[in-house]
Every structure is written in C-alpha cells, then in structure tokens.
Design a protein around this motif. Structure first.
Motif, mmCIF file in Angstrom:
data_model
loop_
_atom_site.group_PDB
_atom_site.id
_atom_site.type_symbol
_atom_site.label_atom_id
_atom_site.label_comp_id
_atom_site.label_asym_id
_atom_site.label_seq_id
_atom_site.Cartn_x
_atom_site.Cartn_y
_atom_site.Cartn_z
ATOM 1 N N ARG A 43 0.835 -1.200 0.000
ATOM 2 C CA ARG A 43 0.000 0.000 0.000
ATOM 3 C C ARG A 43 0.873 1.255 0.000
ATOM 4 O O ARG A 43 0.603 2.214 -0.727
ATOM 5 C CB ARG A 43 -0.918 -0.013 1.219
ATOM 6 C CG ARG A 43 -1.969 1.081 1.199
ATOM 7 C CD ARG A 43 -2.932 0.963 2.364
ATOM 8 N NE ARG A 43 -3.654 -0.306 2.273
ATOM 9 C CZ ARG A 43 -3.891 -1.097 3.319
ATOM 10 N NH1 ARG A 43 -3.464 -0.768 4.515
ATOM 11 N NH2 ARG A 43 -4.559 -2.208 3.167
ATOM 12 N N LEU A 44 1.937 1.247 0.773
ATOM 13 C CA LEU A 44 2.849 2.386 0.823
ATOM 14 C C LEU A 44 3.529 2.603 -0.522
ATOM 15 O O LEU A 44 3.610 3.733 -1.011
ATOM 16 C CB LEU A 44 3.904 2.165 1.909
ATOM 17 C CG LEU A 44 4.987 3.236 2.019
ATOM 18 C CD1 LEU A 44 4.366 4.571 2.413
ATOM 19 C CD2 LEU A 44 6.044 2.806 3.015
ATOM 20 N N VAL A 45 4.000 1.521 -1.140
ATOM 21 C CA VAL A 45 4.653 1.642 -2.440
ATOM 22 C C VAL A 45 3.665 2.172 -3.470
ATOM 23 O O VAL A 45 3.995 3.080 -4.250
ATOM 24 C CB VAL A 45 5.234 0.283 -2.890
ATOM 25 C CG1 VAL A 45 5.649 0.318 -4.343
ATOM 26 C CG2 VAL A 45 6.424 -0.095 -2.008
ATOM 27 N N ASN A 46 2.459 1.639 -3.491
ATOM 28 C CA ASN A 46 1.461 2.090 -4.456
ATOM 29 C C ASN A 46 1.110 3.557 -4.249
ATOM 30 O O ASN A 46 0.950 4.309 -5.204
ATOM 31 C CB ASN A 46 0.201 1.231 -4.378
ATOM 32 C CG ASN A 46 0.442 -0.165 -4.889
ATOM 33 O OD1 ASN A 46 1.325 -0.387 -5.708
ATOM 34 N ND2 ASN A 46 -0.327 -1.109 -4.394
ATOM 35 N N ARG A 47 1.011 3.959 -3.005
ATOM 36 C CA ARG A 47 0.702 5.356 -2.718
ATOM 37 C C ARG A 47 1.866 6.255 -3.113
ATOM 38 O O ARG A 47 1.687 7.347 -3.633
ATOM 39 C CB ARG A 47 0.375 5.518 -1.239
ATOM 40 C CG ARG A 47 -0.138 6.910 -0.899
ATOM 41 C CD ARG A 47 -0.549 7.013 0.526
ATOM 42 N NE ARG A 47 0.598 6.737 1.377
ATOM 43 C CZ ARG A 47 0.520 6.535 2.682
ATOM 44 N NH1 ARG A 47 -0.641 6.562 3.279
ATOM 45 N NH2 ARG A 47 1.596 6.299 3.384
ATOM 46 N N THR A 48 3.093 5.788 -2.894
ATOM 47 C CA THR A 48 4.277 6.581 -3.187
ATOM 48 C C THR A 48 4.462 6.788 -4.687
ATOM 49 O O THR A 48 4.771 7.891 -5.127
ATOM 50 C CB THR A 48 5.538 5.902 -2.607
ATOM 51 O OG1 THR A 48 5.368 5.772 -1.202
ATOM 52 C CG2 THR A 48 6.771 6.724 -2.893
ATOM 53 N N ILE A 49 4.248 5.745 -5.475
ATOM 54 C CA ILE A 49 4.446 5.882 -6.916
ATOM 55 C C ILE A 49 3.183 6.374 -7.616
ATOM 56 O O ILE A 49 3.202 6.624 -8.813
ATOM 57 C CB ILE A 49 4.951 4.578 -7.567
ATOM 58 C CG1 ILE A 49 3.935 3.464 -7.431
ATOM 59 C CG2 ILE A 49 6.297 4.193 -7.017
ATOM 60 C CD1 ILE A 49 4.326 2.192 -8.161
ATOM 61 N N GLY A 50 2.114 6.526 -6.879
ATOM 62 C CA GLY A 50 0.898 7.116 -7.414
ATOM 63 C C GLY A 50 0.066 6.203 -8.276
ATOM 64 O O GLY A 50 -0.699 6.663 -9.108
ATOM 65 N N TRP B 55 4.725 1.643 -14.736
ATOM 66 C CA TRP B 55 5.132 3.001 -14.435
ATOM 67 C C TRP B 55 6.379 3.390 -15.197
ATOM 68 O O TRP B 55 6.833 4.488 -15.121
ATOM 69 C CB TRP B 55 5.345 3.170 -12.938
ATOM 70 C CG TRP B 55 6.266 2.171 -12.344
ATOM 71 C CD1 TRP B 55 5.943 0.953 -11.851
ATOM 72 C CD2 TRP B 55 7.677 2.302 -12.182
ATOM 73 N NE1 TRP B 55 7.050 0.308 -11.383
ATOM 74 C CE2 TRP B 55 8.132 1.122 -11.574
ATOM 75 C CE3 TRP B 55 8.600 3.290 -12.474
ATOM 76 C CZ2 TRP B 55 9.459 0.924 -11.278
ATOM 77 C CZ3 TRP B 55 9.912 3.074 -12.158
ATOM 78 C CH2 TRP B 55 10.339 1.912 -11.579
#
Length: 67
Positions: A42-49, A66
């Motif tokens: 979830r953090l990675v997905n949020r970070t890379i948008g 991406w």
C-alpha cells in the motif's frame, strides 16, 4: 509402574503442547508478515501514485507499468 506410566504420559502431553505452540507461533508470524507485506504494498502504491487492484498482473500482456 504407575509412576513410569504417568511420566511417559506427561512426556507425550508435553510434546503435543510443544507442537501446538509451534503451530500457533507459526500462524501468528504468518499473520504479522502478511500485514507487513500488505502495508508495504500500500505504501509503495501510494508513493508511486498507482492504484493496483488485487487482480492486477504486472507481467501481463496488457500491462501499462510506471516505466
């Protein structure tokens, strides 16, 4: 003779208890690792948008990554 029987029974129960405790610890560790992995994803997905859905296949033919 009775004392020997009781001691052997206690050894068997002790082994069963150890197995049960080991299985419980394994399951708890698996739950913790699963939660950490979910949070990390979830953090990675949020970070890379990106929003990645559970059925998302990053190696699929129609993948629009991406990069």
């Amino acid at each position: 003779m009775n004392a020997i029987r009781i001691r052997k029974e206690n050894q068997v129960y002790s082994a069963e208890d150890k197995r049960a405790l080991a299985m419980f610890n394994y399951e708890e560790k698996d739950k913790r690792e699963s939660k950490v992995m979910t949070d990390l994803k979830r953090l990675v997905n949020r970070t890379i948008g990106e929003e990645v859905y559970p059925n998302h296949d990053p190696f699929g033919a129609n993948c629009q990554g991406w990069w």
